[in-house]
Motif scaffolding. Structure first.
Motif, PDB file in Angstrom:
ATOM      1  N   TYR A 101      11.408  49.651 -18.026  1.00 12.61           N
ATOM      2  CA  TYR A 101      10.560  48.251 -18.575  1.00 12.61           C
ATOM      3  C   TYR A 101      11.135  47.062 -17.758  1.00 12.61           C
ATOM      4  O   TYR A 101      12.403  46.890 -17.702  1.00 12.61           O
ATOM      5  CB  TYR A 101      11.004  48.227 -20.268  1.00 12.61           C
ATOM      6  CG  TYR A 101      10.413  46.950 -20.654  1.00 12.61           C
ATOM      7  CD1 TYR A 101       8.921  46.936 -20.804  1.00 12.61           C
ATOM      8  CD2 TYR A 101      11.178  46.120 -21.318  1.00 12.61           C
ATOM      9  CE1 TYR A 101       8.331  45.647 -21.426  1.00 12.61           C
ATOM     10  CE2 TYR A 101      10.497  45.025 -21.922  1.00 12.61           C
ATOM     11  CZ  TYR A 101       9.192  44.782 -21.944  1.00 12.61           C
ATOM     12  OH  TYR A 101       8.736  43.744 -22.568  1.00 12.61           O
ATOM     13  N   ARG A 102      10.058  46.354 -17.240  1.00 14.33           N
ATOM     14  CA  ARG A 102      10.503  45.357 -16.462  1.00 14.33           C
ATOM     15  C   ARG A 102      11.649  45.392 -15.545  1.00 14.33           C
ATOM     16  O   ARG A 102      12.650  44.824 -15.504  1.00 14.33           O
ATOM     17  CB  ARG A 102      10.813  44.160 -17.310  1.00 14.33           C
ATOM     18  CG  ARG A 102       9.749  43.687 -18.235  1.00 14.33           C
ATOM     19  CD  ARG A 102       9.943  42.329 -19.272  1.00 14.33           C
ATOM     20  NE  ARG A 102       8.850  42.009 -19.841  1.00 14.33           N
ATOM     21  CZ  ARG A 102       8.898  41.005 -20.729  1.00 14.33           C
ATOM     22  NH1 ARG A 102      10.171  40.434 -21.014  1.00 14.33           N
ATOM     23  NH2 ARG A 102       7.874  40.626 -21.239  1.00 14.33           N
ATOM     24  N   ASP A 142       5.942  52.779 -29.883  1.00 17.19           N
ATOM     25  CA  ASP A 142       6.012  51.049 -29.988  1.00 17.19           C
ATOM     26  C   ASP A 142       7.205  50.936 -28.934  1.00 17.19           C
ATOM     27  O   ASP A 142       7.975  51.402 -28.616  1.00 17.19           O
ATOM     28  CB  ASP A 142       6.525  50.880 -31.433  1.00 17.19           C
ATOM     29  CG  ASP A 142       5.484  50.788 -32.699  1.00 17.19           C
ATOM     30  OD1 ASP A 142       4.434  51.190 -32.315  1.00 17.19           O
ATOM     31  OD2 ASP A 142       6.066  50.560 -33.627  1.00 17.19           O
ATOM     32  N   MET A 143       6.529  49.663 -28.476  1.00 17.11           N
ATOM     33  CA  MET A 143       7.717  48.906 -27.418  1.00 17.11           C
ATOM     34  C   MET A 143       7.641  47.538 -28.019  1.00 17.11           C
ATOM     35  O   MET A 143       6.743  46.745 -28.150  1.00 17.11           O
ATOM     36  CB  MET A 143       6.691  48.788 -26.097  1.00 17.11           C
ATOM     37  CG  MET A 143       7.677  48.026 -25.089  1.00 17.11           C
ATOM     38  SD  MET A 143       6.696  47.598 -23.734  1.00 17.11           S
ATOM     39  CE  MET A 143       5.510  46.411 -24.280  1.00 17.11           C
ATOM     40  N   THR A 144       9.185  47.130 -28.142  1.00 12.93           N
ATOM     41  CA  THR A 144       9.198  45.725 -28.192  1.00 12.93           C
ATOM     42  C   THR A 144       8.975  44.920 -27.048  1.00 12.93           C
ATOM     43  O   THR A 144       9.702  45.126 -26.147  1.00 12.93           O
ATOM     44  CB  THR A 144      10.932  45.686 -28.615  1.00 12.93           C
ATOM     45  OG1 THR A 144      11.018  46.374 -29.858  1.00 12.93           O
ATOM     46  CG2 THR A 144      11.140  44.074 -29.214  1.00 12.93           C
ATOM     47  N   LEU A 157      19.575  46.542 -23.136  1.00 12.75           N
ATOM     48  CA  LEU A 157      19.559  45.501 -22.500  1.00 12.75           C
ATOM     49  C   LEU A 157      18.151  45.714 -21.680  1.00 12.75           C
ATOM     50  O   LEU A 157      17.839  44.580 -20.965  1.00 12.75           O
ATOM     51  CB  LEU A 157      20.875  45.826 -21.473  1.00 12.75           C
ATOM     52  CG  LEU A 157      21.014  44.870 -20.144  1.00 12.75           C
ATOM     53  CD1 LEU A 157      22.453  44.925 -19.740  1.00 12.75           C
ATOM     54  CD2 LEU A 157      20.152  45.318 -18.930  1.00 12.75           C
ATOM     55  N   GLY A 158      17.733  46.884 -21.663  1.00 15.82           N
ATOM     56  CA  GLY A 158      16.529  47.034 -20.885  1.00 15.82           C
ATOM     57  C   GLY A 158      15.190  47.139 -21.773  1.00 15.82           C
ATOM     58  O   GLY A 158      14.259  47.863 -21.476  1.00 15.82           O
ATOM     59  N   GLY A 159      15.236  46.786 -22.807  1.00 14.88           N
ATOM     60  CA  GLY A 159      14.321  46.566 -23.895  1.00 14.88           C
ATOM     61  C   GLY A 159      14.539  48.050 -24.676  1.00 14.88           C
ATOM     62  O   GLY A 159      15.446  48.629 -24.704  1.00 14.88           O
ATOM     63  N   SER A 160      13.190  48.083 -25.589  1.00 16.82           N
ATOM     64  CA  SER A 160      13.582  49.181 -26.651  1.00 16.82           C
ATOM     65  C   SER A 160      12.160  49.787 -26.884  1.00 16.82           C
ATOM     66  O   SER A 160      11.268  49.313 -26.924  1.00 16.82           O
ATOM     67  CB  SER A 160      13.883  48.474 -28.306  1.00 16.82           C
ATOM     68  OG  SER A 160      13.797  49.379 -29.237  1.00 16.82           O
ATOM     69  N   LEU A 161      12.111  51.289 -26.792  1.00 20.37           N
ATOM     70  CA  LEU A 161      11.022  52.089 -26.959  1.00 20.37           C
ATOM     71  C   LEU A 161      11.135  52.798 -28.326  1.00 20.37           C
ATOM     72  O   LEU A 161      12.369  53.280 -28.422  1.00 20.37           O
ATOM     73  CB  LEU A 161      10.692  52.845 -25.794  1.00 20.37           C
ATOM     74  CG  LEU A 161      10.026  52.055 -24.715  1.00 20.37           C
ATOM     75  CD1 LEU A 161      10.198  53.035 -23.416  1.00 20.37           C
ATOM     76  CD2 LEU A 161       8.828  51.888 -24.935  1.00 20.37           C
TER      77      LEU A 161
END
Length: 706
Positions: A101-102, A142-144, A157-161
């Motif tokens: 993610y990003r 779901d992805m935040t 730190l790298g997002g949430s799935l």
């Protein structure tokens, strides 16, 4: 101001040498395909490739979601990530997709399946978190979108799935039987799920069987070997109602899942999967205490994993046979309480890892890859969310304590190889126990300008700890958590916490027939952990004995990622709709002139959908730019851009659904920048060659619901 993110995307992508050519090619494919559809009066499509759910309210945020029903046929849930903004997949095999993610991937991305963050057994991430998701039991992924709140998980730190799975429901008797087939690789799946319940007791049962009987092929008709697999999963949940009604606001449940994977290829890794056997148990409850909502769970996982370099691939005569037997046991627990604007919680994760390498042809050979490694985290968080005038503010704090340790190791060749003995003695005499405390601070805000337009801002300071591989890989090896770069690494026990300072700006605009959601972001990360060239002469000597003249070691460096992602849709008429998704990310070292490793190239997805009654059709064009901003330190190869066209057609009735389609319609031969390098000899692909993407793939799925 709303157009500025779009202009930024244009300026960034114009810097790519091949991007405009790719766009023209891809759009020409799209035009030809649309014309063919209109000429033949054939309806071709599927549900929209992604659906965006934007929610604001008590302890909510911005989310993007994708369901298995709205996608093409997939063998692994990780394949759905291609349809979410800012996400990508580091594909190490058909069942071994690592979420990105990003520009951040692996353990940095908080990945939960059924609300759990349980450790896998594989030191090279062959059993990734998403591989534990059931195809038949998954409701959505779901992805935040943007900066994940502290309530999303311990390490975000790298997002949430989050894989949202079906739960046992009261007062319902229902079921689903689903099947799919993919021609490329002769891949098949069948799954079944049923819910049997009255107002007090609910039982959910499910099972998946999936198999690939032949190797997949590229657009040039080259076999991508080995990519066969055999996987099964069974599970269930029993839920007891503790309330006077069937509203499910007070209940307790126990869940169980058994996963078994055998004979699965991972051609970009030094070994393939012989077996993965994992049992997981979860006990959970939800209760109403006065005006507080209480939720809790306690889960346990026991994972066993065998891998080798001779069962699924042909071993060179001069190469040694290797078998790795790995195992892990892990616990995950959480308790949260929520009232009005406040959400408070405690989390704990404990895991232990062991990995032993042997040679079936030489009984005396044995290496402790990892021995009695413990990786424990305790954390607490508080989150406050409130509407103030036109603003919705979300503020969060999480404090987390990391504790790791490891047992002594042994190597059967230490007596004859002084370099290996030196590394072993150093490791065994060192203080291997590490203890660190990190703090996450998050502020997310949304300003409602008009009912149709809102501005989004996010600020965060987040910290994350090194993986156990990055700390305790004591002798040069490739057990790196799935980096798939063909390099050998050694770890460093006292790695500092990664500290990221994150900023996000964006907007959400929604009218009756048009929506636009751009985001721009910057991540400035101090003490970013990645591989650097090893300078220790003992490490270099030990690596040369194993055939690697350029070993790596994990170290703290400074990094920066910046970019943007955008989604848009436009309703052309009552039956026709256009959608678009684009993403760009750049990752660079700040301490030296170099780029970060394995960063997803710029990507644009354009879709045209047609819906009439129960029929739904879709044609999409995917343009991926060349990626020449690669890591020189890790000898990363550049990749060329490409364009793909996918078609699909579905009919969805009340009780049944059938969908069919073709991916890579023009059988384009291309390289997937995130798919790593071929590690298998004696195949149609050269060793060290970038892995090609799959060629034309016709597929069909069906579902019956009762």
């Amino acid at each position: 101001m709303l157009c500025q993110p779009i202009l930024a995307l244009t300026q960034l992508t114009k810097q790519k040498h091949n991007y405009n050519l790719i766009m023209k090619l891809s759009l020409s494919y799209l035009t030809v395909s649309i014309a063919a559809i209109l000429w033949s009066s054939t309806i071709l499509a599927q549900e929209s490739a992604f659906e965006v759910i934007e929610v604001t309210g008590q302890h909510q945020g911005s989310y993007s979601a994708i369901t298995t029903e709205s996608s093409a046929a997939v063998a692994d849930i990780s394949a759905l990530l291609a349809n979410l903004p800012g996400t990508a997949v580091n594909g190490n095999g058909p069942l071994t997709g690592i979420a990105q993610y990003r520009g951040l991937f692996g353990d940095r991305v908080n990945t939960q399946v059924n609300g759990l963050s349980l450790a896998g057994a594989g030191p090279n991430a062959m059993d990734t978190p998403l591989s534990y998701a059931s195809l038949i039991n998954t409701e959505r992924l779901d992805m935040t979108r943007g900066i994940a709140p502290v309530s999303a998980g311990t390490n975000t730190l790298g997002g949430s799935l989050k894989v949202i799975e079906s739960q046992a429901r009261f007062d319902e008797v229902s079921g689903t039987v689903a099947a799919q087939y993919q021609g490329n690789g002769d891949q098949a799946h069948i799954g079944a799920q049923t819910n049997l319940a009255n107002d007090q007791h609910a039982l959910l049962l499910y099972g998946d069987l999936m198999q690939a009987n032949s190797n997949m092929e590229s657009g040039a008709s080259q076999a991508i070997a080995p990519t066969t697999y055999d996987k099964s999963m069974v599970g269930g949940q029993y839920r007891l109602n503790l309330s006077d009604t069937s509203s499910e606001d007070a209940s307790i449940a126990i869940s169980y899942q058994h996963l078994e994977t055998t004979n699965a290829g991972t051609p970009v890794l030094p070994m393939d999967i012989d077996f993965i056997r994992t049992d997981r148990v979860k006990l959970e409850g939800q209760h109403q205490l006065s005006n507080w909502d209480l939720n809790w769970h306690l889960a346990y996982s026991d994972a066993r994993h065998g891998m080798d370099n001779f069962s699924e691939r042909v071993k060179n005569d001069n190469a040694n046979a290797r078998y790795n037997n790995a195992e892990s046991q892990s616990y995950d627990s959480a308790i949260t309480i929520e009232q009005d604007a406040w959400l408070l919680g405690l989390n704990a994760q404990f895991s232990e890892h062991n990995s032993v390498i042997t040679d079936p042809t030489k009984p005396m050979f044995r290496v402790d890859n990892f021995n009695d490694v413990t990786d424990n985290t305790l954390s607490a968080f508080a989150q406050w969310q409130q509407d103030i005038d036109q603003w919705n503010w979300q503020l969060g704090l999480r404090v987390k304590h990391y504790q790791t340790d490891a047992g002594e190791v042994n190597h059967s060749m230490a007596g004859s190889m002084p370099a290996i003995k030196t590394l072993m003695d150093r490791y065994n005499s060192a203080d291997r126990s590490q203890s660190q405390t990190g703090v996450d601070l998050v502020m997310n805000g949304r300003y409602q300008v008009t009912p149709s337009l809102s501005w989004v801002i996010g600020l965060a300071r987040k910290q994350d700890s090194a993986s156990y591989q990055q700390r305790y890989l004591w002798v040069p090896m490739q057990s790196t958590g799935g980096l798939a770069d063909g390099r050998t690494y050694v770890g460093k026990m006292d790695l500092a916490l990664e500290t990221a300072y994150q900023l996000e700006l964006g907007a959400d605009y929604h009218q009756d027939n048009f929506s636009l959601s751009p985001r721009i972001f910057v991540h400035r990360i101090d003490d970013y952990i990645q591989g650097v060239t090893a300078t220790d002469p003992v490490v270099i000597m030990a690596a040369k004995m194993m055939g690697d003249d350029n070993p790596m070691e994990f170290a703290n460096v400074d990094a920066q990622l910046l970019g943007m992602d955008i989604t848009a849709s436009y309703q052309l008429s009552a039956h026709w709709q256009l959608d678009m998704m684009a993403s760009y990310v750049s990752g660079e070292r700040r301490d030296i002139d170099d780029n970060l490793y394995r960063i997803a190239p710029p990507k644009l997805n354009l879709g045209l959908n047609y819906q009439r009654g129960n029929w739904l059709a879709r044609i999409e064009s995917i343009a991926v730019a060349a990626q020449d901003k690669v890591s020189k330190t890790q000898l990363e190869q550049a990749s060329s851009g490409y364009g793909l066209v996918n078609l699909s057609l579905s009919y969805d009735a009340d009780t049944w659904m059938v969908k069919t389609g073709v991916n890579n319609l023009f059988n384009t031969d291309y390289e997937d920048h995130l798919a790593g390098y071929n590690r298998v000899s004696n195949t149609e692909l050269a060793p060290g060659q970038r892995m090609p993407g799959t060629g034309l793939n016709a597929w069909v799925t069906g579902e019956y619901r009762f």
